[in-house]
Design a protein around this motif. Structure first.
Motif, PDB file in Angstrom:
ATOM      1  N   ILE A 127       0.867  -1.170   0.000  1.00 40.82           N
ATOM      2  CA  ILE A 127       0.000   0.000   0.000  1.00 40.82           C
ATOM      3  C   ILE A 127       0.909   1.226   0.000  1.00 40.82           C
ATOM      4  O   ILE A 127       1.575   1.515   0.995  1.00 40.82           O
ATOM      5  CB  ILE A 127      -0.930   0.000   1.226  1.00 40.82           C
ATOM      6  N   GLY A 128       0.951   1.916  -1.104  1.00 40.24           N
ATOM      7  CA  GLY A 128       1.878   3.032  -1.232  1.00 40.24           C
ATOM      8  C   GLY A 128       1.415   4.256  -0.470  1.00 40.24           C
ATOM      9  O   GLY A 128       0.224   4.450  -0.222  1.00 40.24           O
ATOM     10  N   GLY A 129       2.352   5.088  -0.106  1.00 42.18           N
ATOM     11  CA  GLY A 129       2.055   6.354   0.557  1.00 42.18           C
ATOM     12  C   GLY A 129       2.567   7.501  -0.280  1.00 42.18           C
ATOM     13  O   GLY A 129       2.725   7.382  -1.505  1.00 42.18           O
ATOM     14  N   ASN A 130       2.867   8.611   0.368  1.00 41.80           N
ATOM     15  CA  ASN A 130       3.334   9.804  -0.341  1.00 41.80           C
ATOM     16  C   ASN A 130       4.844   9.736  -0.553  1.00 41.80           C
ATOM     17  O   ASN A 130       5.609  10.561  -0.056  1.00 41.80           O
ATOM     18  CB  ASN A 130       2.953  11.055   0.438  1.00 41.80           C
ATOM     19  N   GLY A 131       5.252   8.731  -1.306  1.00 39.46           N
ATOM     20  CA  GLY A 131       6.662   8.542  -1.617  1.00 39.46           C
ATOM     21  C   GLY A 131       6.797   7.746  -2.897  1.00 39.46           C
ATOM     22  O   GLY A 131       5.816   7.202  -3.429  1.00 39.46           O
ATOM     23  N   ASN A 132       8.012   7.660  -3.423  1.00 36.22           N
ATOM     24  CA  ASN A 132       8.283   6.900  -4.635  1.00 36.22           C
ATOM     25  C   ASN A 132       8.809   5.524  -4.261  1.00 36.22           C
ATOM     26  O   ASN A 132       9.718   5.399  -3.434  1.00 36.22           O
ATOM     27  CB  ASN A 132       9.298   7.637  -5.502  1.00 36.22           C
ATOM     28  N   ASN A 133       8.237   4.490  -4.881  1.00 38.93           N
ATOM     29  CA  ASN A 133       8.506   3.126  -4.474  1.00 38.93           C
ATOM     30  C   ASN A 133       8.911   2.259  -5.656  1.00 38.93           C
ATOM     31  O   ASN A 133       8.538   2.522  -6.797  1.00 38.93           O
ATOM     32  CB  ASN A 133       7.253   2.520  -3.826  1.00 38.93           C
ATOM     33  N   THR A 134       9.644   1.187  -5.354  1.00 39.34           N
ATOM     34  CA  THR A 134       9.964   0.155  -6.338  1.00 39.34           C
ATOM     35  C   THR A 134       9.596  -1.176  -5.724  1.00 39.34           C
ATOM     36  O   THR A 134      10.035  -1.502  -4.617  1.00 39.34           O
ATOM     37  CB  THR A 134      11.446   0.170  -6.719  1.00 39.34           C
ATOM     38  N   ILE A 135       8.780  -1.954  -6.430  1.00 40.29           N
ATOM     39  CA  ILE A 135       8.301  -3.217  -5.905  1.00 40.29           C
ATOM     40  C   ILE A 135       8.729  -4.335  -6.847  1.00 40.29           C
ATOM     41  O   ILE A 135       8.413  -4.298  -8.043  1.00 40.29           O
ATOM     42  CB  ILE A 135       6.772  -3.216  -5.743  1.00 40.29           C
ATOM     43  N   TYR A 136       9.447  -5.315  -6.308  1.00 38.79           N
ATOM     44  CA  TYR A 136       9.861  -6.497  -7.056  1.00 38.79           C
ATOM     45  C   TYR A 136       8.959  -7.653  -6.638  1.00 38.79           C
ATOM     46  O   TYR A 136       8.891  -8.001  -5.464  1.00 38.79           O
ATOM     47  CB  TYR A 136      11.323  -6.834  -6.769  1.00 38.79           C
ATOM     48  N   ASP A 137       8.270  -8.252  -7.609  1.00 41.59           N
ATOM     49  CA  ASP A 137       7.242  -9.232  -7.269  1.00 41.59           C
ATOM     50  C   ASP A 137       7.412 -10.518  -8.075  1.00 41.59           C
ATOM     51  O   ASP A 137       7.465 -10.476  -9.300  1.00 41.59           O
ATOM     52  CB  ASP A 137       5.858  -8.644  -7.540  1.00 41.59           C
ATOM     53  N   PRO A 138       7.454 -11.675  -7.397  1.00 38.77           N
ATOM     54  CA  PRO A 138       7.480 -12.950  -8.119  1.00 38.77           C
ATOM     55  C   PRO A 138       6.094 -13.409  -8.559  1.00 38.77           C
ATOM     56  O   PRO A 138       5.957 -14.501  -9.102  1.00 38.77           O
ATOM     57  CB  PRO A 138       8.063 -13.906  -7.070  1.00 38.77           C
ATOM     58  N   GLY A 139       5.060 -12.603  -8.328  1.00 36.98           N
ATOM     59  CA  GLY A 139       3.715 -12.959  -8.747  1.00 36.98           C
ATOM     60  C   GLY A 139       2.739 -13.111  -7.609  1.00 36.98           C
ATOM     61  O   GLY A 139       1.632 -13.621  -7.796  1.00 36.98           O
ATOM     62  N   THR A 140       3.114 -12.662  -6.410  1.00 33.99           N
ATOM     63  CA  THR A 140       2.271 -12.878  -5.231  1.00 33.99           C
ATOM     64  C   THR A 140       1.842 -11.585  -4.553  1.00 33.99           C
ATOM     65  O   THR A 140       1.244 -11.626  -3.475  1.00 33.99           O
ATOM     66  CB  THR A 140       3.032 -13.732  -4.206  1.00 33.99           C
ATOM     67  N   VAL A 141       2.104 -10.432  -5.169  1.00 34.98           N
ATOM     68  CA  VAL A 141       1.856  -9.146  -4.516  1.00 34.98           C
ATOM     69  C   VAL A 141       0.644  -8.447  -5.133  1.00 34.98           C
ATOM     70  O   VAL A 141       0.487  -8.403  -6.353  1.00 34.98           O
ATOM     71  CB  VAL A 141       3.086  -8.224  -4.627  1.00 34.98           C
ATOM     72  N   SER A 142      -0.208  -7.908  -4.269  1.00 32.80           N
ATOM     73  CA  SER A 142      -1.278  -7.013  -4.695  1.00 32.80           C
ATOM     74  C   SER A 142      -0.877  -5.585  -4.350  1.00 32.80           C
ATOM     75  O   SER A 142      -0.389  -5.323  -3.248  1.00 32.80           O
ATOM     76  CB  SER A 142      -2.595  -7.364  -3.996  1.00 32.80           C
ATOM     77  N   ILE A 143      -1.088  -4.682  -5.292  1.00 32.76           N
ATOM     78  CA  ILE A 143      -0.794  -3.262  -5.083  1.00 32.76           C
ATOM     79  C   ILE A 143      -2.092  -2.532  -4.781  1.00 32.76           C
ATOM     80  O   ILE A 143      -3.097  -2.715  -5.483  1.00 32.76           O
ATOM     81  CB  ILE A 143      -0.135  -2.641  -6.324  1.00 32.76           C
ATOM     82  N   VAL A 144      -2.090  -1.704  -3.748  1.00 33.74           N
ATOM     83  CA  VAL A 144      -3.259  -0.909  -3.391  1.00 33.74           C
ATOM     84  C   VAL A 144      -2.831   0.554  -3.291  1.00 33.74           C
ATOM     85  O   VAL A 144      -1.896   0.887  -2.567  1.00 33.74           O
ATOM     86  CB  VAL A 144      -3.875  -1.353  -2.044  1.00 33.74           C
ATOM     87  N   GLU A 145      -3.514   1.412  -4.027  1.00 26.46           N
ATOM     88  CA  GLU A 145      -3.321   2.860  -3.886  1.00 26.46           C
ATOM     89  C   GLU A 145      -4.703   3.481  -3.686  1.00 26.46           C
ATOM     90  O   GLU A 145      -5.574   3.374  -4.549  1.00 26.46           O
ATOM     91  CB  GLU A 145      -2.632   3.459  -5.112  1.00 26.46           C
ATOM     92  N   GLY A 146      -4.881   4.111  -2.546  1.00 26.89           N
ATOM     93  CA  GLY A 146      -6.184   4.618  -2.160  1.00 26.89           C
ATOM     94  C   GLY A 146      -6.923   3.564  -1.360  1.00 26.89           C
ATOM     95  O   GLY A 146      -7.151   2.448  -1.838  1.00 26.89           O
TER      96      GLY A 146
END
Length: 340
Positions: A127-146
């Motif tokens: 779950i991202g916040g007020n910053g810049n992110n890099t996410i490395y995922d093998p296929g098991t991650v859900s991204i939530v913004e808001g």
């Protein structure tokens, strides 16, 4: 289960080495004291607080326990966490954080310092916040913004909703940009993600744009009828059925349009999610190549979808449903190719 709260000590510098309090009731519940000297901290520190002075970085390994780590937004030193095999919740602050998952299930909340998250083999949510992110995922991650959470007021014994949302989203290939359109943040996506969920504010102008993203996405209008949604594929096909857009013959995936509103019972804190009809406008775009647009039905309100294949020879297929109604506007702005 273990829980650690890391906060800035009063009077600490706001840059460079910082003085921090660590509060971990399951680990230490004695009087508040300085680390090393074990002398009492003056004033009114939280019970069990341990003060570390001159901290230049924070390093943690959660091991096999279910661990919660919460770092204050004014703690700016860099953070390195190895998340172990437990169910972990990691709330980051103002310093850049590097988090490496292993076999556990991790929920990561990004802070203003940004996060580099190397997900492990467990099921994770970022779950991202007020910053810049890099996410490395093998296929098991859900991204939530808001998202929506709730707060409890111990004085009035009531619950209230706290909304964290953005009015601008642009998911283009492996880059997700979000913010208010003026101040924006970026998630750089490396790998194959199981799901991306984006939520608009409940009112006011907002926009979703999904361009050439291969994967599954949920766009939640959150009861807001002032949302503009644009979905584009340069050299593929788009098919709309109900509230689902399917991409094929190029980038592949599904984009689900919904308008779920979360409310809370102020007395019990029970959350209720109510689905509404997706509002706002929907635009489906092509690119320089040949695109095929198929509209089987559209369940949104006011029920208008605009199709623009732009360049190349594009095909538009409008299938009339047995019941219900919608309007499909074909507005091809391209000059090349033969459209049908």
């Amino acid at each position: 289960n273990e829980a650690y709260t890391i906060m800035l000590a009063p009077g600490s510098p706001t840059s460079g080495p910082q003085n921090i309090w660590v509060i971990a009731p399951g680990v230490y519940s004695g009087p508040a004291e300085y680390a090393g000297t074990q002398t009492a901290i003056p004033g009114s520190p939280p019970p069990g607080a341990v003060e570390y002075d001159g901290v230049t970085s924070i390093v943690a390994n959660t091991g096999s326990s279910n661990t919660t780590i919460s770092i204050g937004g004014n703690v700016y030193v860099p953070v390195t966490i190895t998340a172990g095999s437990g169910k972990n919740q990691l709330i980051m602050g103002g310093g850049q954080a590097t988090i490496t998952g292993t076999t556990g299930n991790d929920t990561v909340f990004g802070g203003s310092g940004g996060v580099i998250f190397h997900a492990g083999t467990g099921t994770s949510v970022f779950i991202g916040g007020n910053g810049n992110n890099t996410i490395y995922d093998p296929g098991t991650v859900s991204i939530v913004e808001g998202y929506v959470t709730q707060a409890y007021d111990s004085n009035s014994s009531t619950y209230s909703l706290v909304s964290v949302d953005y009015s601008y989203y642009n998911l283009s290939g492996s880059t997700l940009t979000y913010g208010n359109g003026t101040t924006n943040y970026t998630d750089t996506l490396v790998g194959t993600f199981s799901l991306i969920t984006l939520t608009a504010p409940g009112s006011g102008a907002a926009s979703f744009a999904v361009n050439n993203y291969s994967g599954n996405v949920i766009l939640n209008a959150n009861g807001n009828s002032s949302v503009t949604t644009s979905i584009e594929t340069d050299n593929g096909n788009l098919s709309l059925s109900g509230s689902v857009v399917t991409q094929s013959n190029g980038v592949t995936g599904t984009i689900t349009l919904q308008s779920n509103v979360t409310t809370t019972n102020s007395s019990t804190g029970v959350l209720t999610v109510t689905p509404y009809v997706y509002g706002g406008s929907l635009n489906l775009y092509g690119g320089s190549g040949k695109n095929t647009f198929t509209v089987n039905s559209w369940s949104g309100s006011p029920g208008v979808v605009t199709l623009d294949g732009k360049g190349g020879g594009d095909a538009y297929i409008i299938n009339f449903p047995k019941s219900g109604s919608f309007t499909a506007n074909v507005n091809d702005s391209g000059n090349g190719g033969t459209d049908s």
